[in-house]
Design an enzyme around this catalytic site. Structure first.
Site, PDB file in Angstrom:
ATOM      1  CB  CYS A   1     -27.819  -9.229  27.927  1.00 18.75           C
ATOM      2  SG  CYS A   1     -26.229  -9.964  28.022  1.00 18.75           S
TER       3      CYS A   1
ATOM      4  NE  ARG B   1     -31.651  -7.594  23.409  1.00 16.66           N
ATOM      5  CZ  ARG B   1     -30.783  -6.820  22.214  1.00 16.66           C
ATOM      6  NH1 ARG B   1     -31.624  -6.513  21.150  1.00 16.66           N
ATOM      7  NH2 ARG B   1     -29.756  -6.464  22.324  1.00 16.66           N
TER       8      ARG B   1
ATOM      9  CD1 TRP C   1     -24.803 -14.704  24.017  1.00 16.93           C
ATOM     10  CD2 TRP C   1     -26.570 -15.666  24.163  1.00 16.93           C
ATOM     11  NE1 TRP C   1     -24.601 -15.500  23.191  1.00 16.93           N
ATOM     12  CE2 TRP C   1     -25.537 -16.378  23.161  1.00 16.93           C
ATOM     13  CE3 TRP C   1     -27.588 -16.363  24.329  1.00 16.93           C
ATOM     14  CZ2 TRP C   1     -25.899 -17.385  22.380  1.00 16.93           C
ATOM     15  CZ3 TRP C   1     -28.003 -17.453  23.488  1.00 16.93           C
ATOM     16  CH2 TRP C   1     -27.135 -18.154  22.722  1.00 16.93           C
TER      17      TRP C   1
ATOM     18  CG  ASN D   1     -26.184  -6.123  25.556  1.00 12.06           C
ATOM     19  OD1 ASN D   1     -25.515  -7.318  25.429  1.00 12.06           O
ATOM     20  ND2 ASN D   1     -27.032  -5.429  24.678  1.00 12.06           N
ATOM     21  N   GLY D   2     -23.058  -6.375  26.431  1.00 14.91           N
ATOM     22  CA  GLY D   2     -21.777  -6.019  25.861  1.00 14.91           C
ATOM     23  C   GLY D   2     -20.396  -6.691  26.357  1.00 14.91           C
TER      24      GLY D   2
ATOM     25  CD  GLU E   1     -23.757 -21.804   4.962  1.00 12.59           C
ATOM     26  OE1 GLU E   1     -23.488 -23.126   5.000  1.00 12.59           O
ATOM     27  OE2 GLU E   1     -24.673 -21.327   5.673  1.00 12.59           O
TER      28      GLU E   1
ATOM     29  CE  LYS F   1     -27.724 -20.197   6.131  1.00 10.06           C
ATOM     30  NZ  LYS F   1     -27.139 -21.726   6.806  1.00 10.06           N
TER      31      LYS F   1
ATOM     32  CD  GLU G   1     -30.388 -24.445   6.506  1.00  8.70           C
ATOM     33  OE1 GLU G   1     -30.692 -24.929   7.512  1.00  8.70           O
ATOM     34  OE2 GLU G   1     -29.414 -23.617   6.787  1.00  8.70           O
TER      35      GLU G   1
ATOM     36  CG  HIS H   1     -13.463 -34.071 -13.193  1.00 12.62           C
ATOM     37  ND1 HIS H   1     -12.460 -34.776 -14.065  1.00 12.62           N
ATOM     38  CD2 HIS H   1     -12.757 -32.991 -12.859  1.00 12.62           C
ATOM     39  CE1 HIS H   1     -11.357 -34.039 -14.149  1.00 12.62           C
ATOM     40  NE2 HIS H   1     -11.629 -32.911 -13.265  1.00 12.62           N
TER      41      HIS H   1
ATOM     42  CE  LYS I   1     -29.459 -21.535  15.516  1.00 16.62           C
ATOM     43  NZ  LYS I   1     -29.041 -20.844  14.138  1.00 16.62           N
TER      44      LYS I   1
END
Ligand code: AGP
Length: 614
Positions: free
Chosen positions: A2, A27, A76, A102-103, A483, A487, A490, A506, A609
């Site tokens: 946060c 944040r 958050w 925060n946490g 992955e 990356k 994109e 193959h 996003k």
């Protein structure tokens, strides 16, 4: 993760605090609030769900409280949906103390139970509110001493700020495993979760250390440990501009989020490992009985989250013995899948708003299957429409390219697989505790990888003119190869493709030509001996045909050395956990290549996003 701001000085506190929150909104932005210690002796608390603009509108509609001391928070959500009631600040029974946080307070449930047994009335679903009532219980000792006493009883990760009508000229802060920095001004002082909170007013900062309490007055800053002894601090001058400050000094949010991965992995484990090493996933809201009745799991997701699902499959089948399929959300409902009441659909989504995934949830529930969401955004659409949810605690992921969310999705899926094994008895308590113990080592292993990525950056820059890169892997290294390829696509807009290394013969081996860069994710030579031997052969095959081999291999793996043109070392970890360390160099590789090409790393072309269209 946060946004936190505190102020003591001569200015109108509300202006300083809200300005700081504006710079911290990245944040966390599902609710926000302020607490002001009015010159008239009142405590003014205003808070609103939604974006910071909602709070600004609320404050604009109120007569401004004259206050030169105050704190502010953008949330958050981790515990408790993003509502007005759960927004920070939270107050004690008498409305004389206000707290922002925060946490994650791991032991808040037991603290809350004791407070309620002692007669306290708690109004929210948050872990934070218990702190306001705990401070109330020892308020007579003074706010700073009360904070020290309370912090000694808390477990988990926390940055706390508190104000009290009993001490109207002070803000008290505390931190453990969560950032808090002091801004030193002239006749005024500031607190923030990072320097962006106050950089508009001062560039003189003081970094606080672990387990410290700070007493902030307009002209005095006192820092102690949790037992009251003076504590060491580090003064420094902030030479970032405001924009860089929001990125924590990194050039891109993506780099900042890559660097946050150890913390994100640790936070996703917090509060989920019981005292004897067994798991407590009670927030999942699926009963043990229901979990024992599951006879098939289908993991459904998109993009990077789909790759997390491919890795989850190995863990679910290996540890829990439940048949597991993995499907692309955009294909899932159009193939008329066979779903029954005993099929558990696990959807993985960072944003919780991906339309393909949301439509898969709706389809599954129409077929009466239960849906478990693994999600990073508290209160987003997918978890709201699912039967159960296990939140990742990566904090807001701003860069379009998913990094820390991916690693926390892996951790959450490992936890689901282990919890299924625990409930269904396919693994003994000791076996589960052993695996969990290795999982809790992973934040430091990821940190270790982050300390060795400079050669990866150099390699990436050397490949800036390449037109294609291939990625190979076996076992859980295959989804890692996928992955890594995603990356690169994109971010660097380069053709890249991930293959199961066994598939080379193959067809894809026809692609190999002189100088073609091929990244190979080598399995653990101990945990995956057979596939490791085979991938060493694969590396020889492609090198014999001219490939430029870039091999990611564990410390101590000497078999790959003769065939690796570039060797990227990662710590040796249990085979199923290797994606947590092997993915990080590929994230850095793609990010650096994109930067070398002058691309917008955080906002790559054509992408969003959260893809809220089908
Ligand atoms: C990953 O880097 C991409 N941004 C994209 O593939 C993403 O993973 C996908 O769109 C799924 O998003 P979600 O996790 O929010 O559902």
């Amino acid at each position: 993760m946060c946004g936190i701001v505190g102020y003591v000085g001569r200015r109108q506190a509300v202006e300083v605090v809200v300005e700081g929150l504006g710079r911290l909104e990245y944040r966390g932005y599902d609710s926000s609030g302020v607490a002001l210690v009015g010159l008239d002796g009142r405590l003014g608390v205003e808070k609103r769900a939604g974006k910071l603009a909602n709070l600004r509108a609320l404050l604009a509609a109120r007569p401004t409280m004259e206050a030169t001391v105050g704190v502010g928070h953008t949330r958050w959500a981790t515990h408790g949906a993003p509502t007005d009631r759960n927004a920070h600040p939270h107050t004690d029974c008498h409305g004389r103390i206000a707290v922002i946080h925060n946490g994650i307070i791991e032991n808040f449930a037991e603290l809350r139970a004791k407070l309620e047994a002692d007669g306290h009335k708690l109004a929210s679903e948050t872990d934070t509110e218990v702190v306001a009532h705990l401070l109330e219980e020892c308020a007579e000792e003074g706010l700073a001493e009360a904070m020290r006493r309370v912090c000694r009883t808390l477990k988990g990760a926390f940055t706390l700020l508190a104000v009290s009508l009993d001490e109207p000229d002070v803000v008290v802060g505390a931190r453990r495993n969560s950032p808090l920095v002091v801004g030193r001004g002239e006749g005024e002082n500031f607190l923030g979760s990072d320097v962006a909170a106050f950089i508009a007013y001062t560039r003189e900062a003081i970094e606080l250390g672990q387990d410290q309490v700070v007493e902030l007055r307009a002209s005095k800053i006192t820092v102690t440990d949790f037992h009251g002894a003076p504590a060491p601090t580090r003064d420094y001058h902030v030479d970032w501009d405001a924009s860089a400050a929001e990125k924590g000094g990194y050039d891109y949010f993506m780099l900042k989020e890559i660097a946050e991965q150890p913390r994100a992995v640790a936070d996703t484990l917090l509060g989920r490992v019981g005292p004897e090493g067994l798991l407590t996933l009670d927030e999942m809201r699926l009963s043990d009985e229901e979990l024992r009745g599951i006879n098939k799991i289908i993991v459904v997701a998109c993009g990077t989250s789909y790759h997390a699902g491919l890795i989850a499959k190995y863990a679910i089948e290996h540890w829990a013995g439940v048949p597991c399929e993995v499907e692309l959300a955009s294909e899932f409902r159009y193939r008329d899948p066979i779903l029954t009441r005993d099929t558990l659909i696990v959807v993985i989504t960072q944003s919780g708003e991906t339309m393909d995934t949301l439509m898969a949830v709706r389809h599954a529930r129409e077929q009466r299957s239960r849906v478990l969401a693994v999600c990073n955004v508290n209160g987003s659409t997918v978890p709201r429409e699912s039967d159960a949810v296990l939140y990742t605690h990566a904090g807001p992921e701003i860069a379009v390219a998913s990094t820390k969310a991916f690693l926390t999705q892996l951790v959450a899926c490992y936890l689901v697989a282990l919890y299924l094994a625990q409930v269904r008895g396919t693994k003994s308590g000791d076996e589960i505790a052993g695996i969990v113990a290795r999982l809790t080592e992973m934040p430091s292993k990821v940190e270790e990888v982050l300390g060795t990525v400079e050669p990866v950056r150099k390699l990436a820059r050397s490949l800036a003119d390449e037109r294609c890169v291939l990625f190979l892997g076996r076992h859980v290294g295959f989804p890692v190869a996928l992955e890594g390829a995603l990356k690169l696509k994109e971010l660097a807009y380069m053709h890249a493709e991930g293959f199961a290394a066994g598939e080379l013969k193959h067809g894809p081996i026809a692609l190999i030509e002189e100088g073609l860069p091929v990244v190979v994710v080598a399995p653990s030579p101990t945990g995956q001996r057979v596939t490791h031997e085979k991938i060493v052969s694969n590396i020889q095959e492609i090198r014999a045909r001219g490939a430029k081999t870039i091999v990611i291999a564990e410390e101590g793996d000497t078999a790959v050395e003769p065939y690796a043109d570039t060797l990227i070392r990662v710590p040796a970890v249990p085979a199923l956990l290797q994606p947590l360390v092997a993915t990080v160099p590929l994230q850095v590789f793609a990010c650096e290549l994109a930067a070398a090409k002058g691309h917008d790393v955080d906002q790559p072309r054509n992408l969003a996003k959260s893809v809220t269209v089908e």
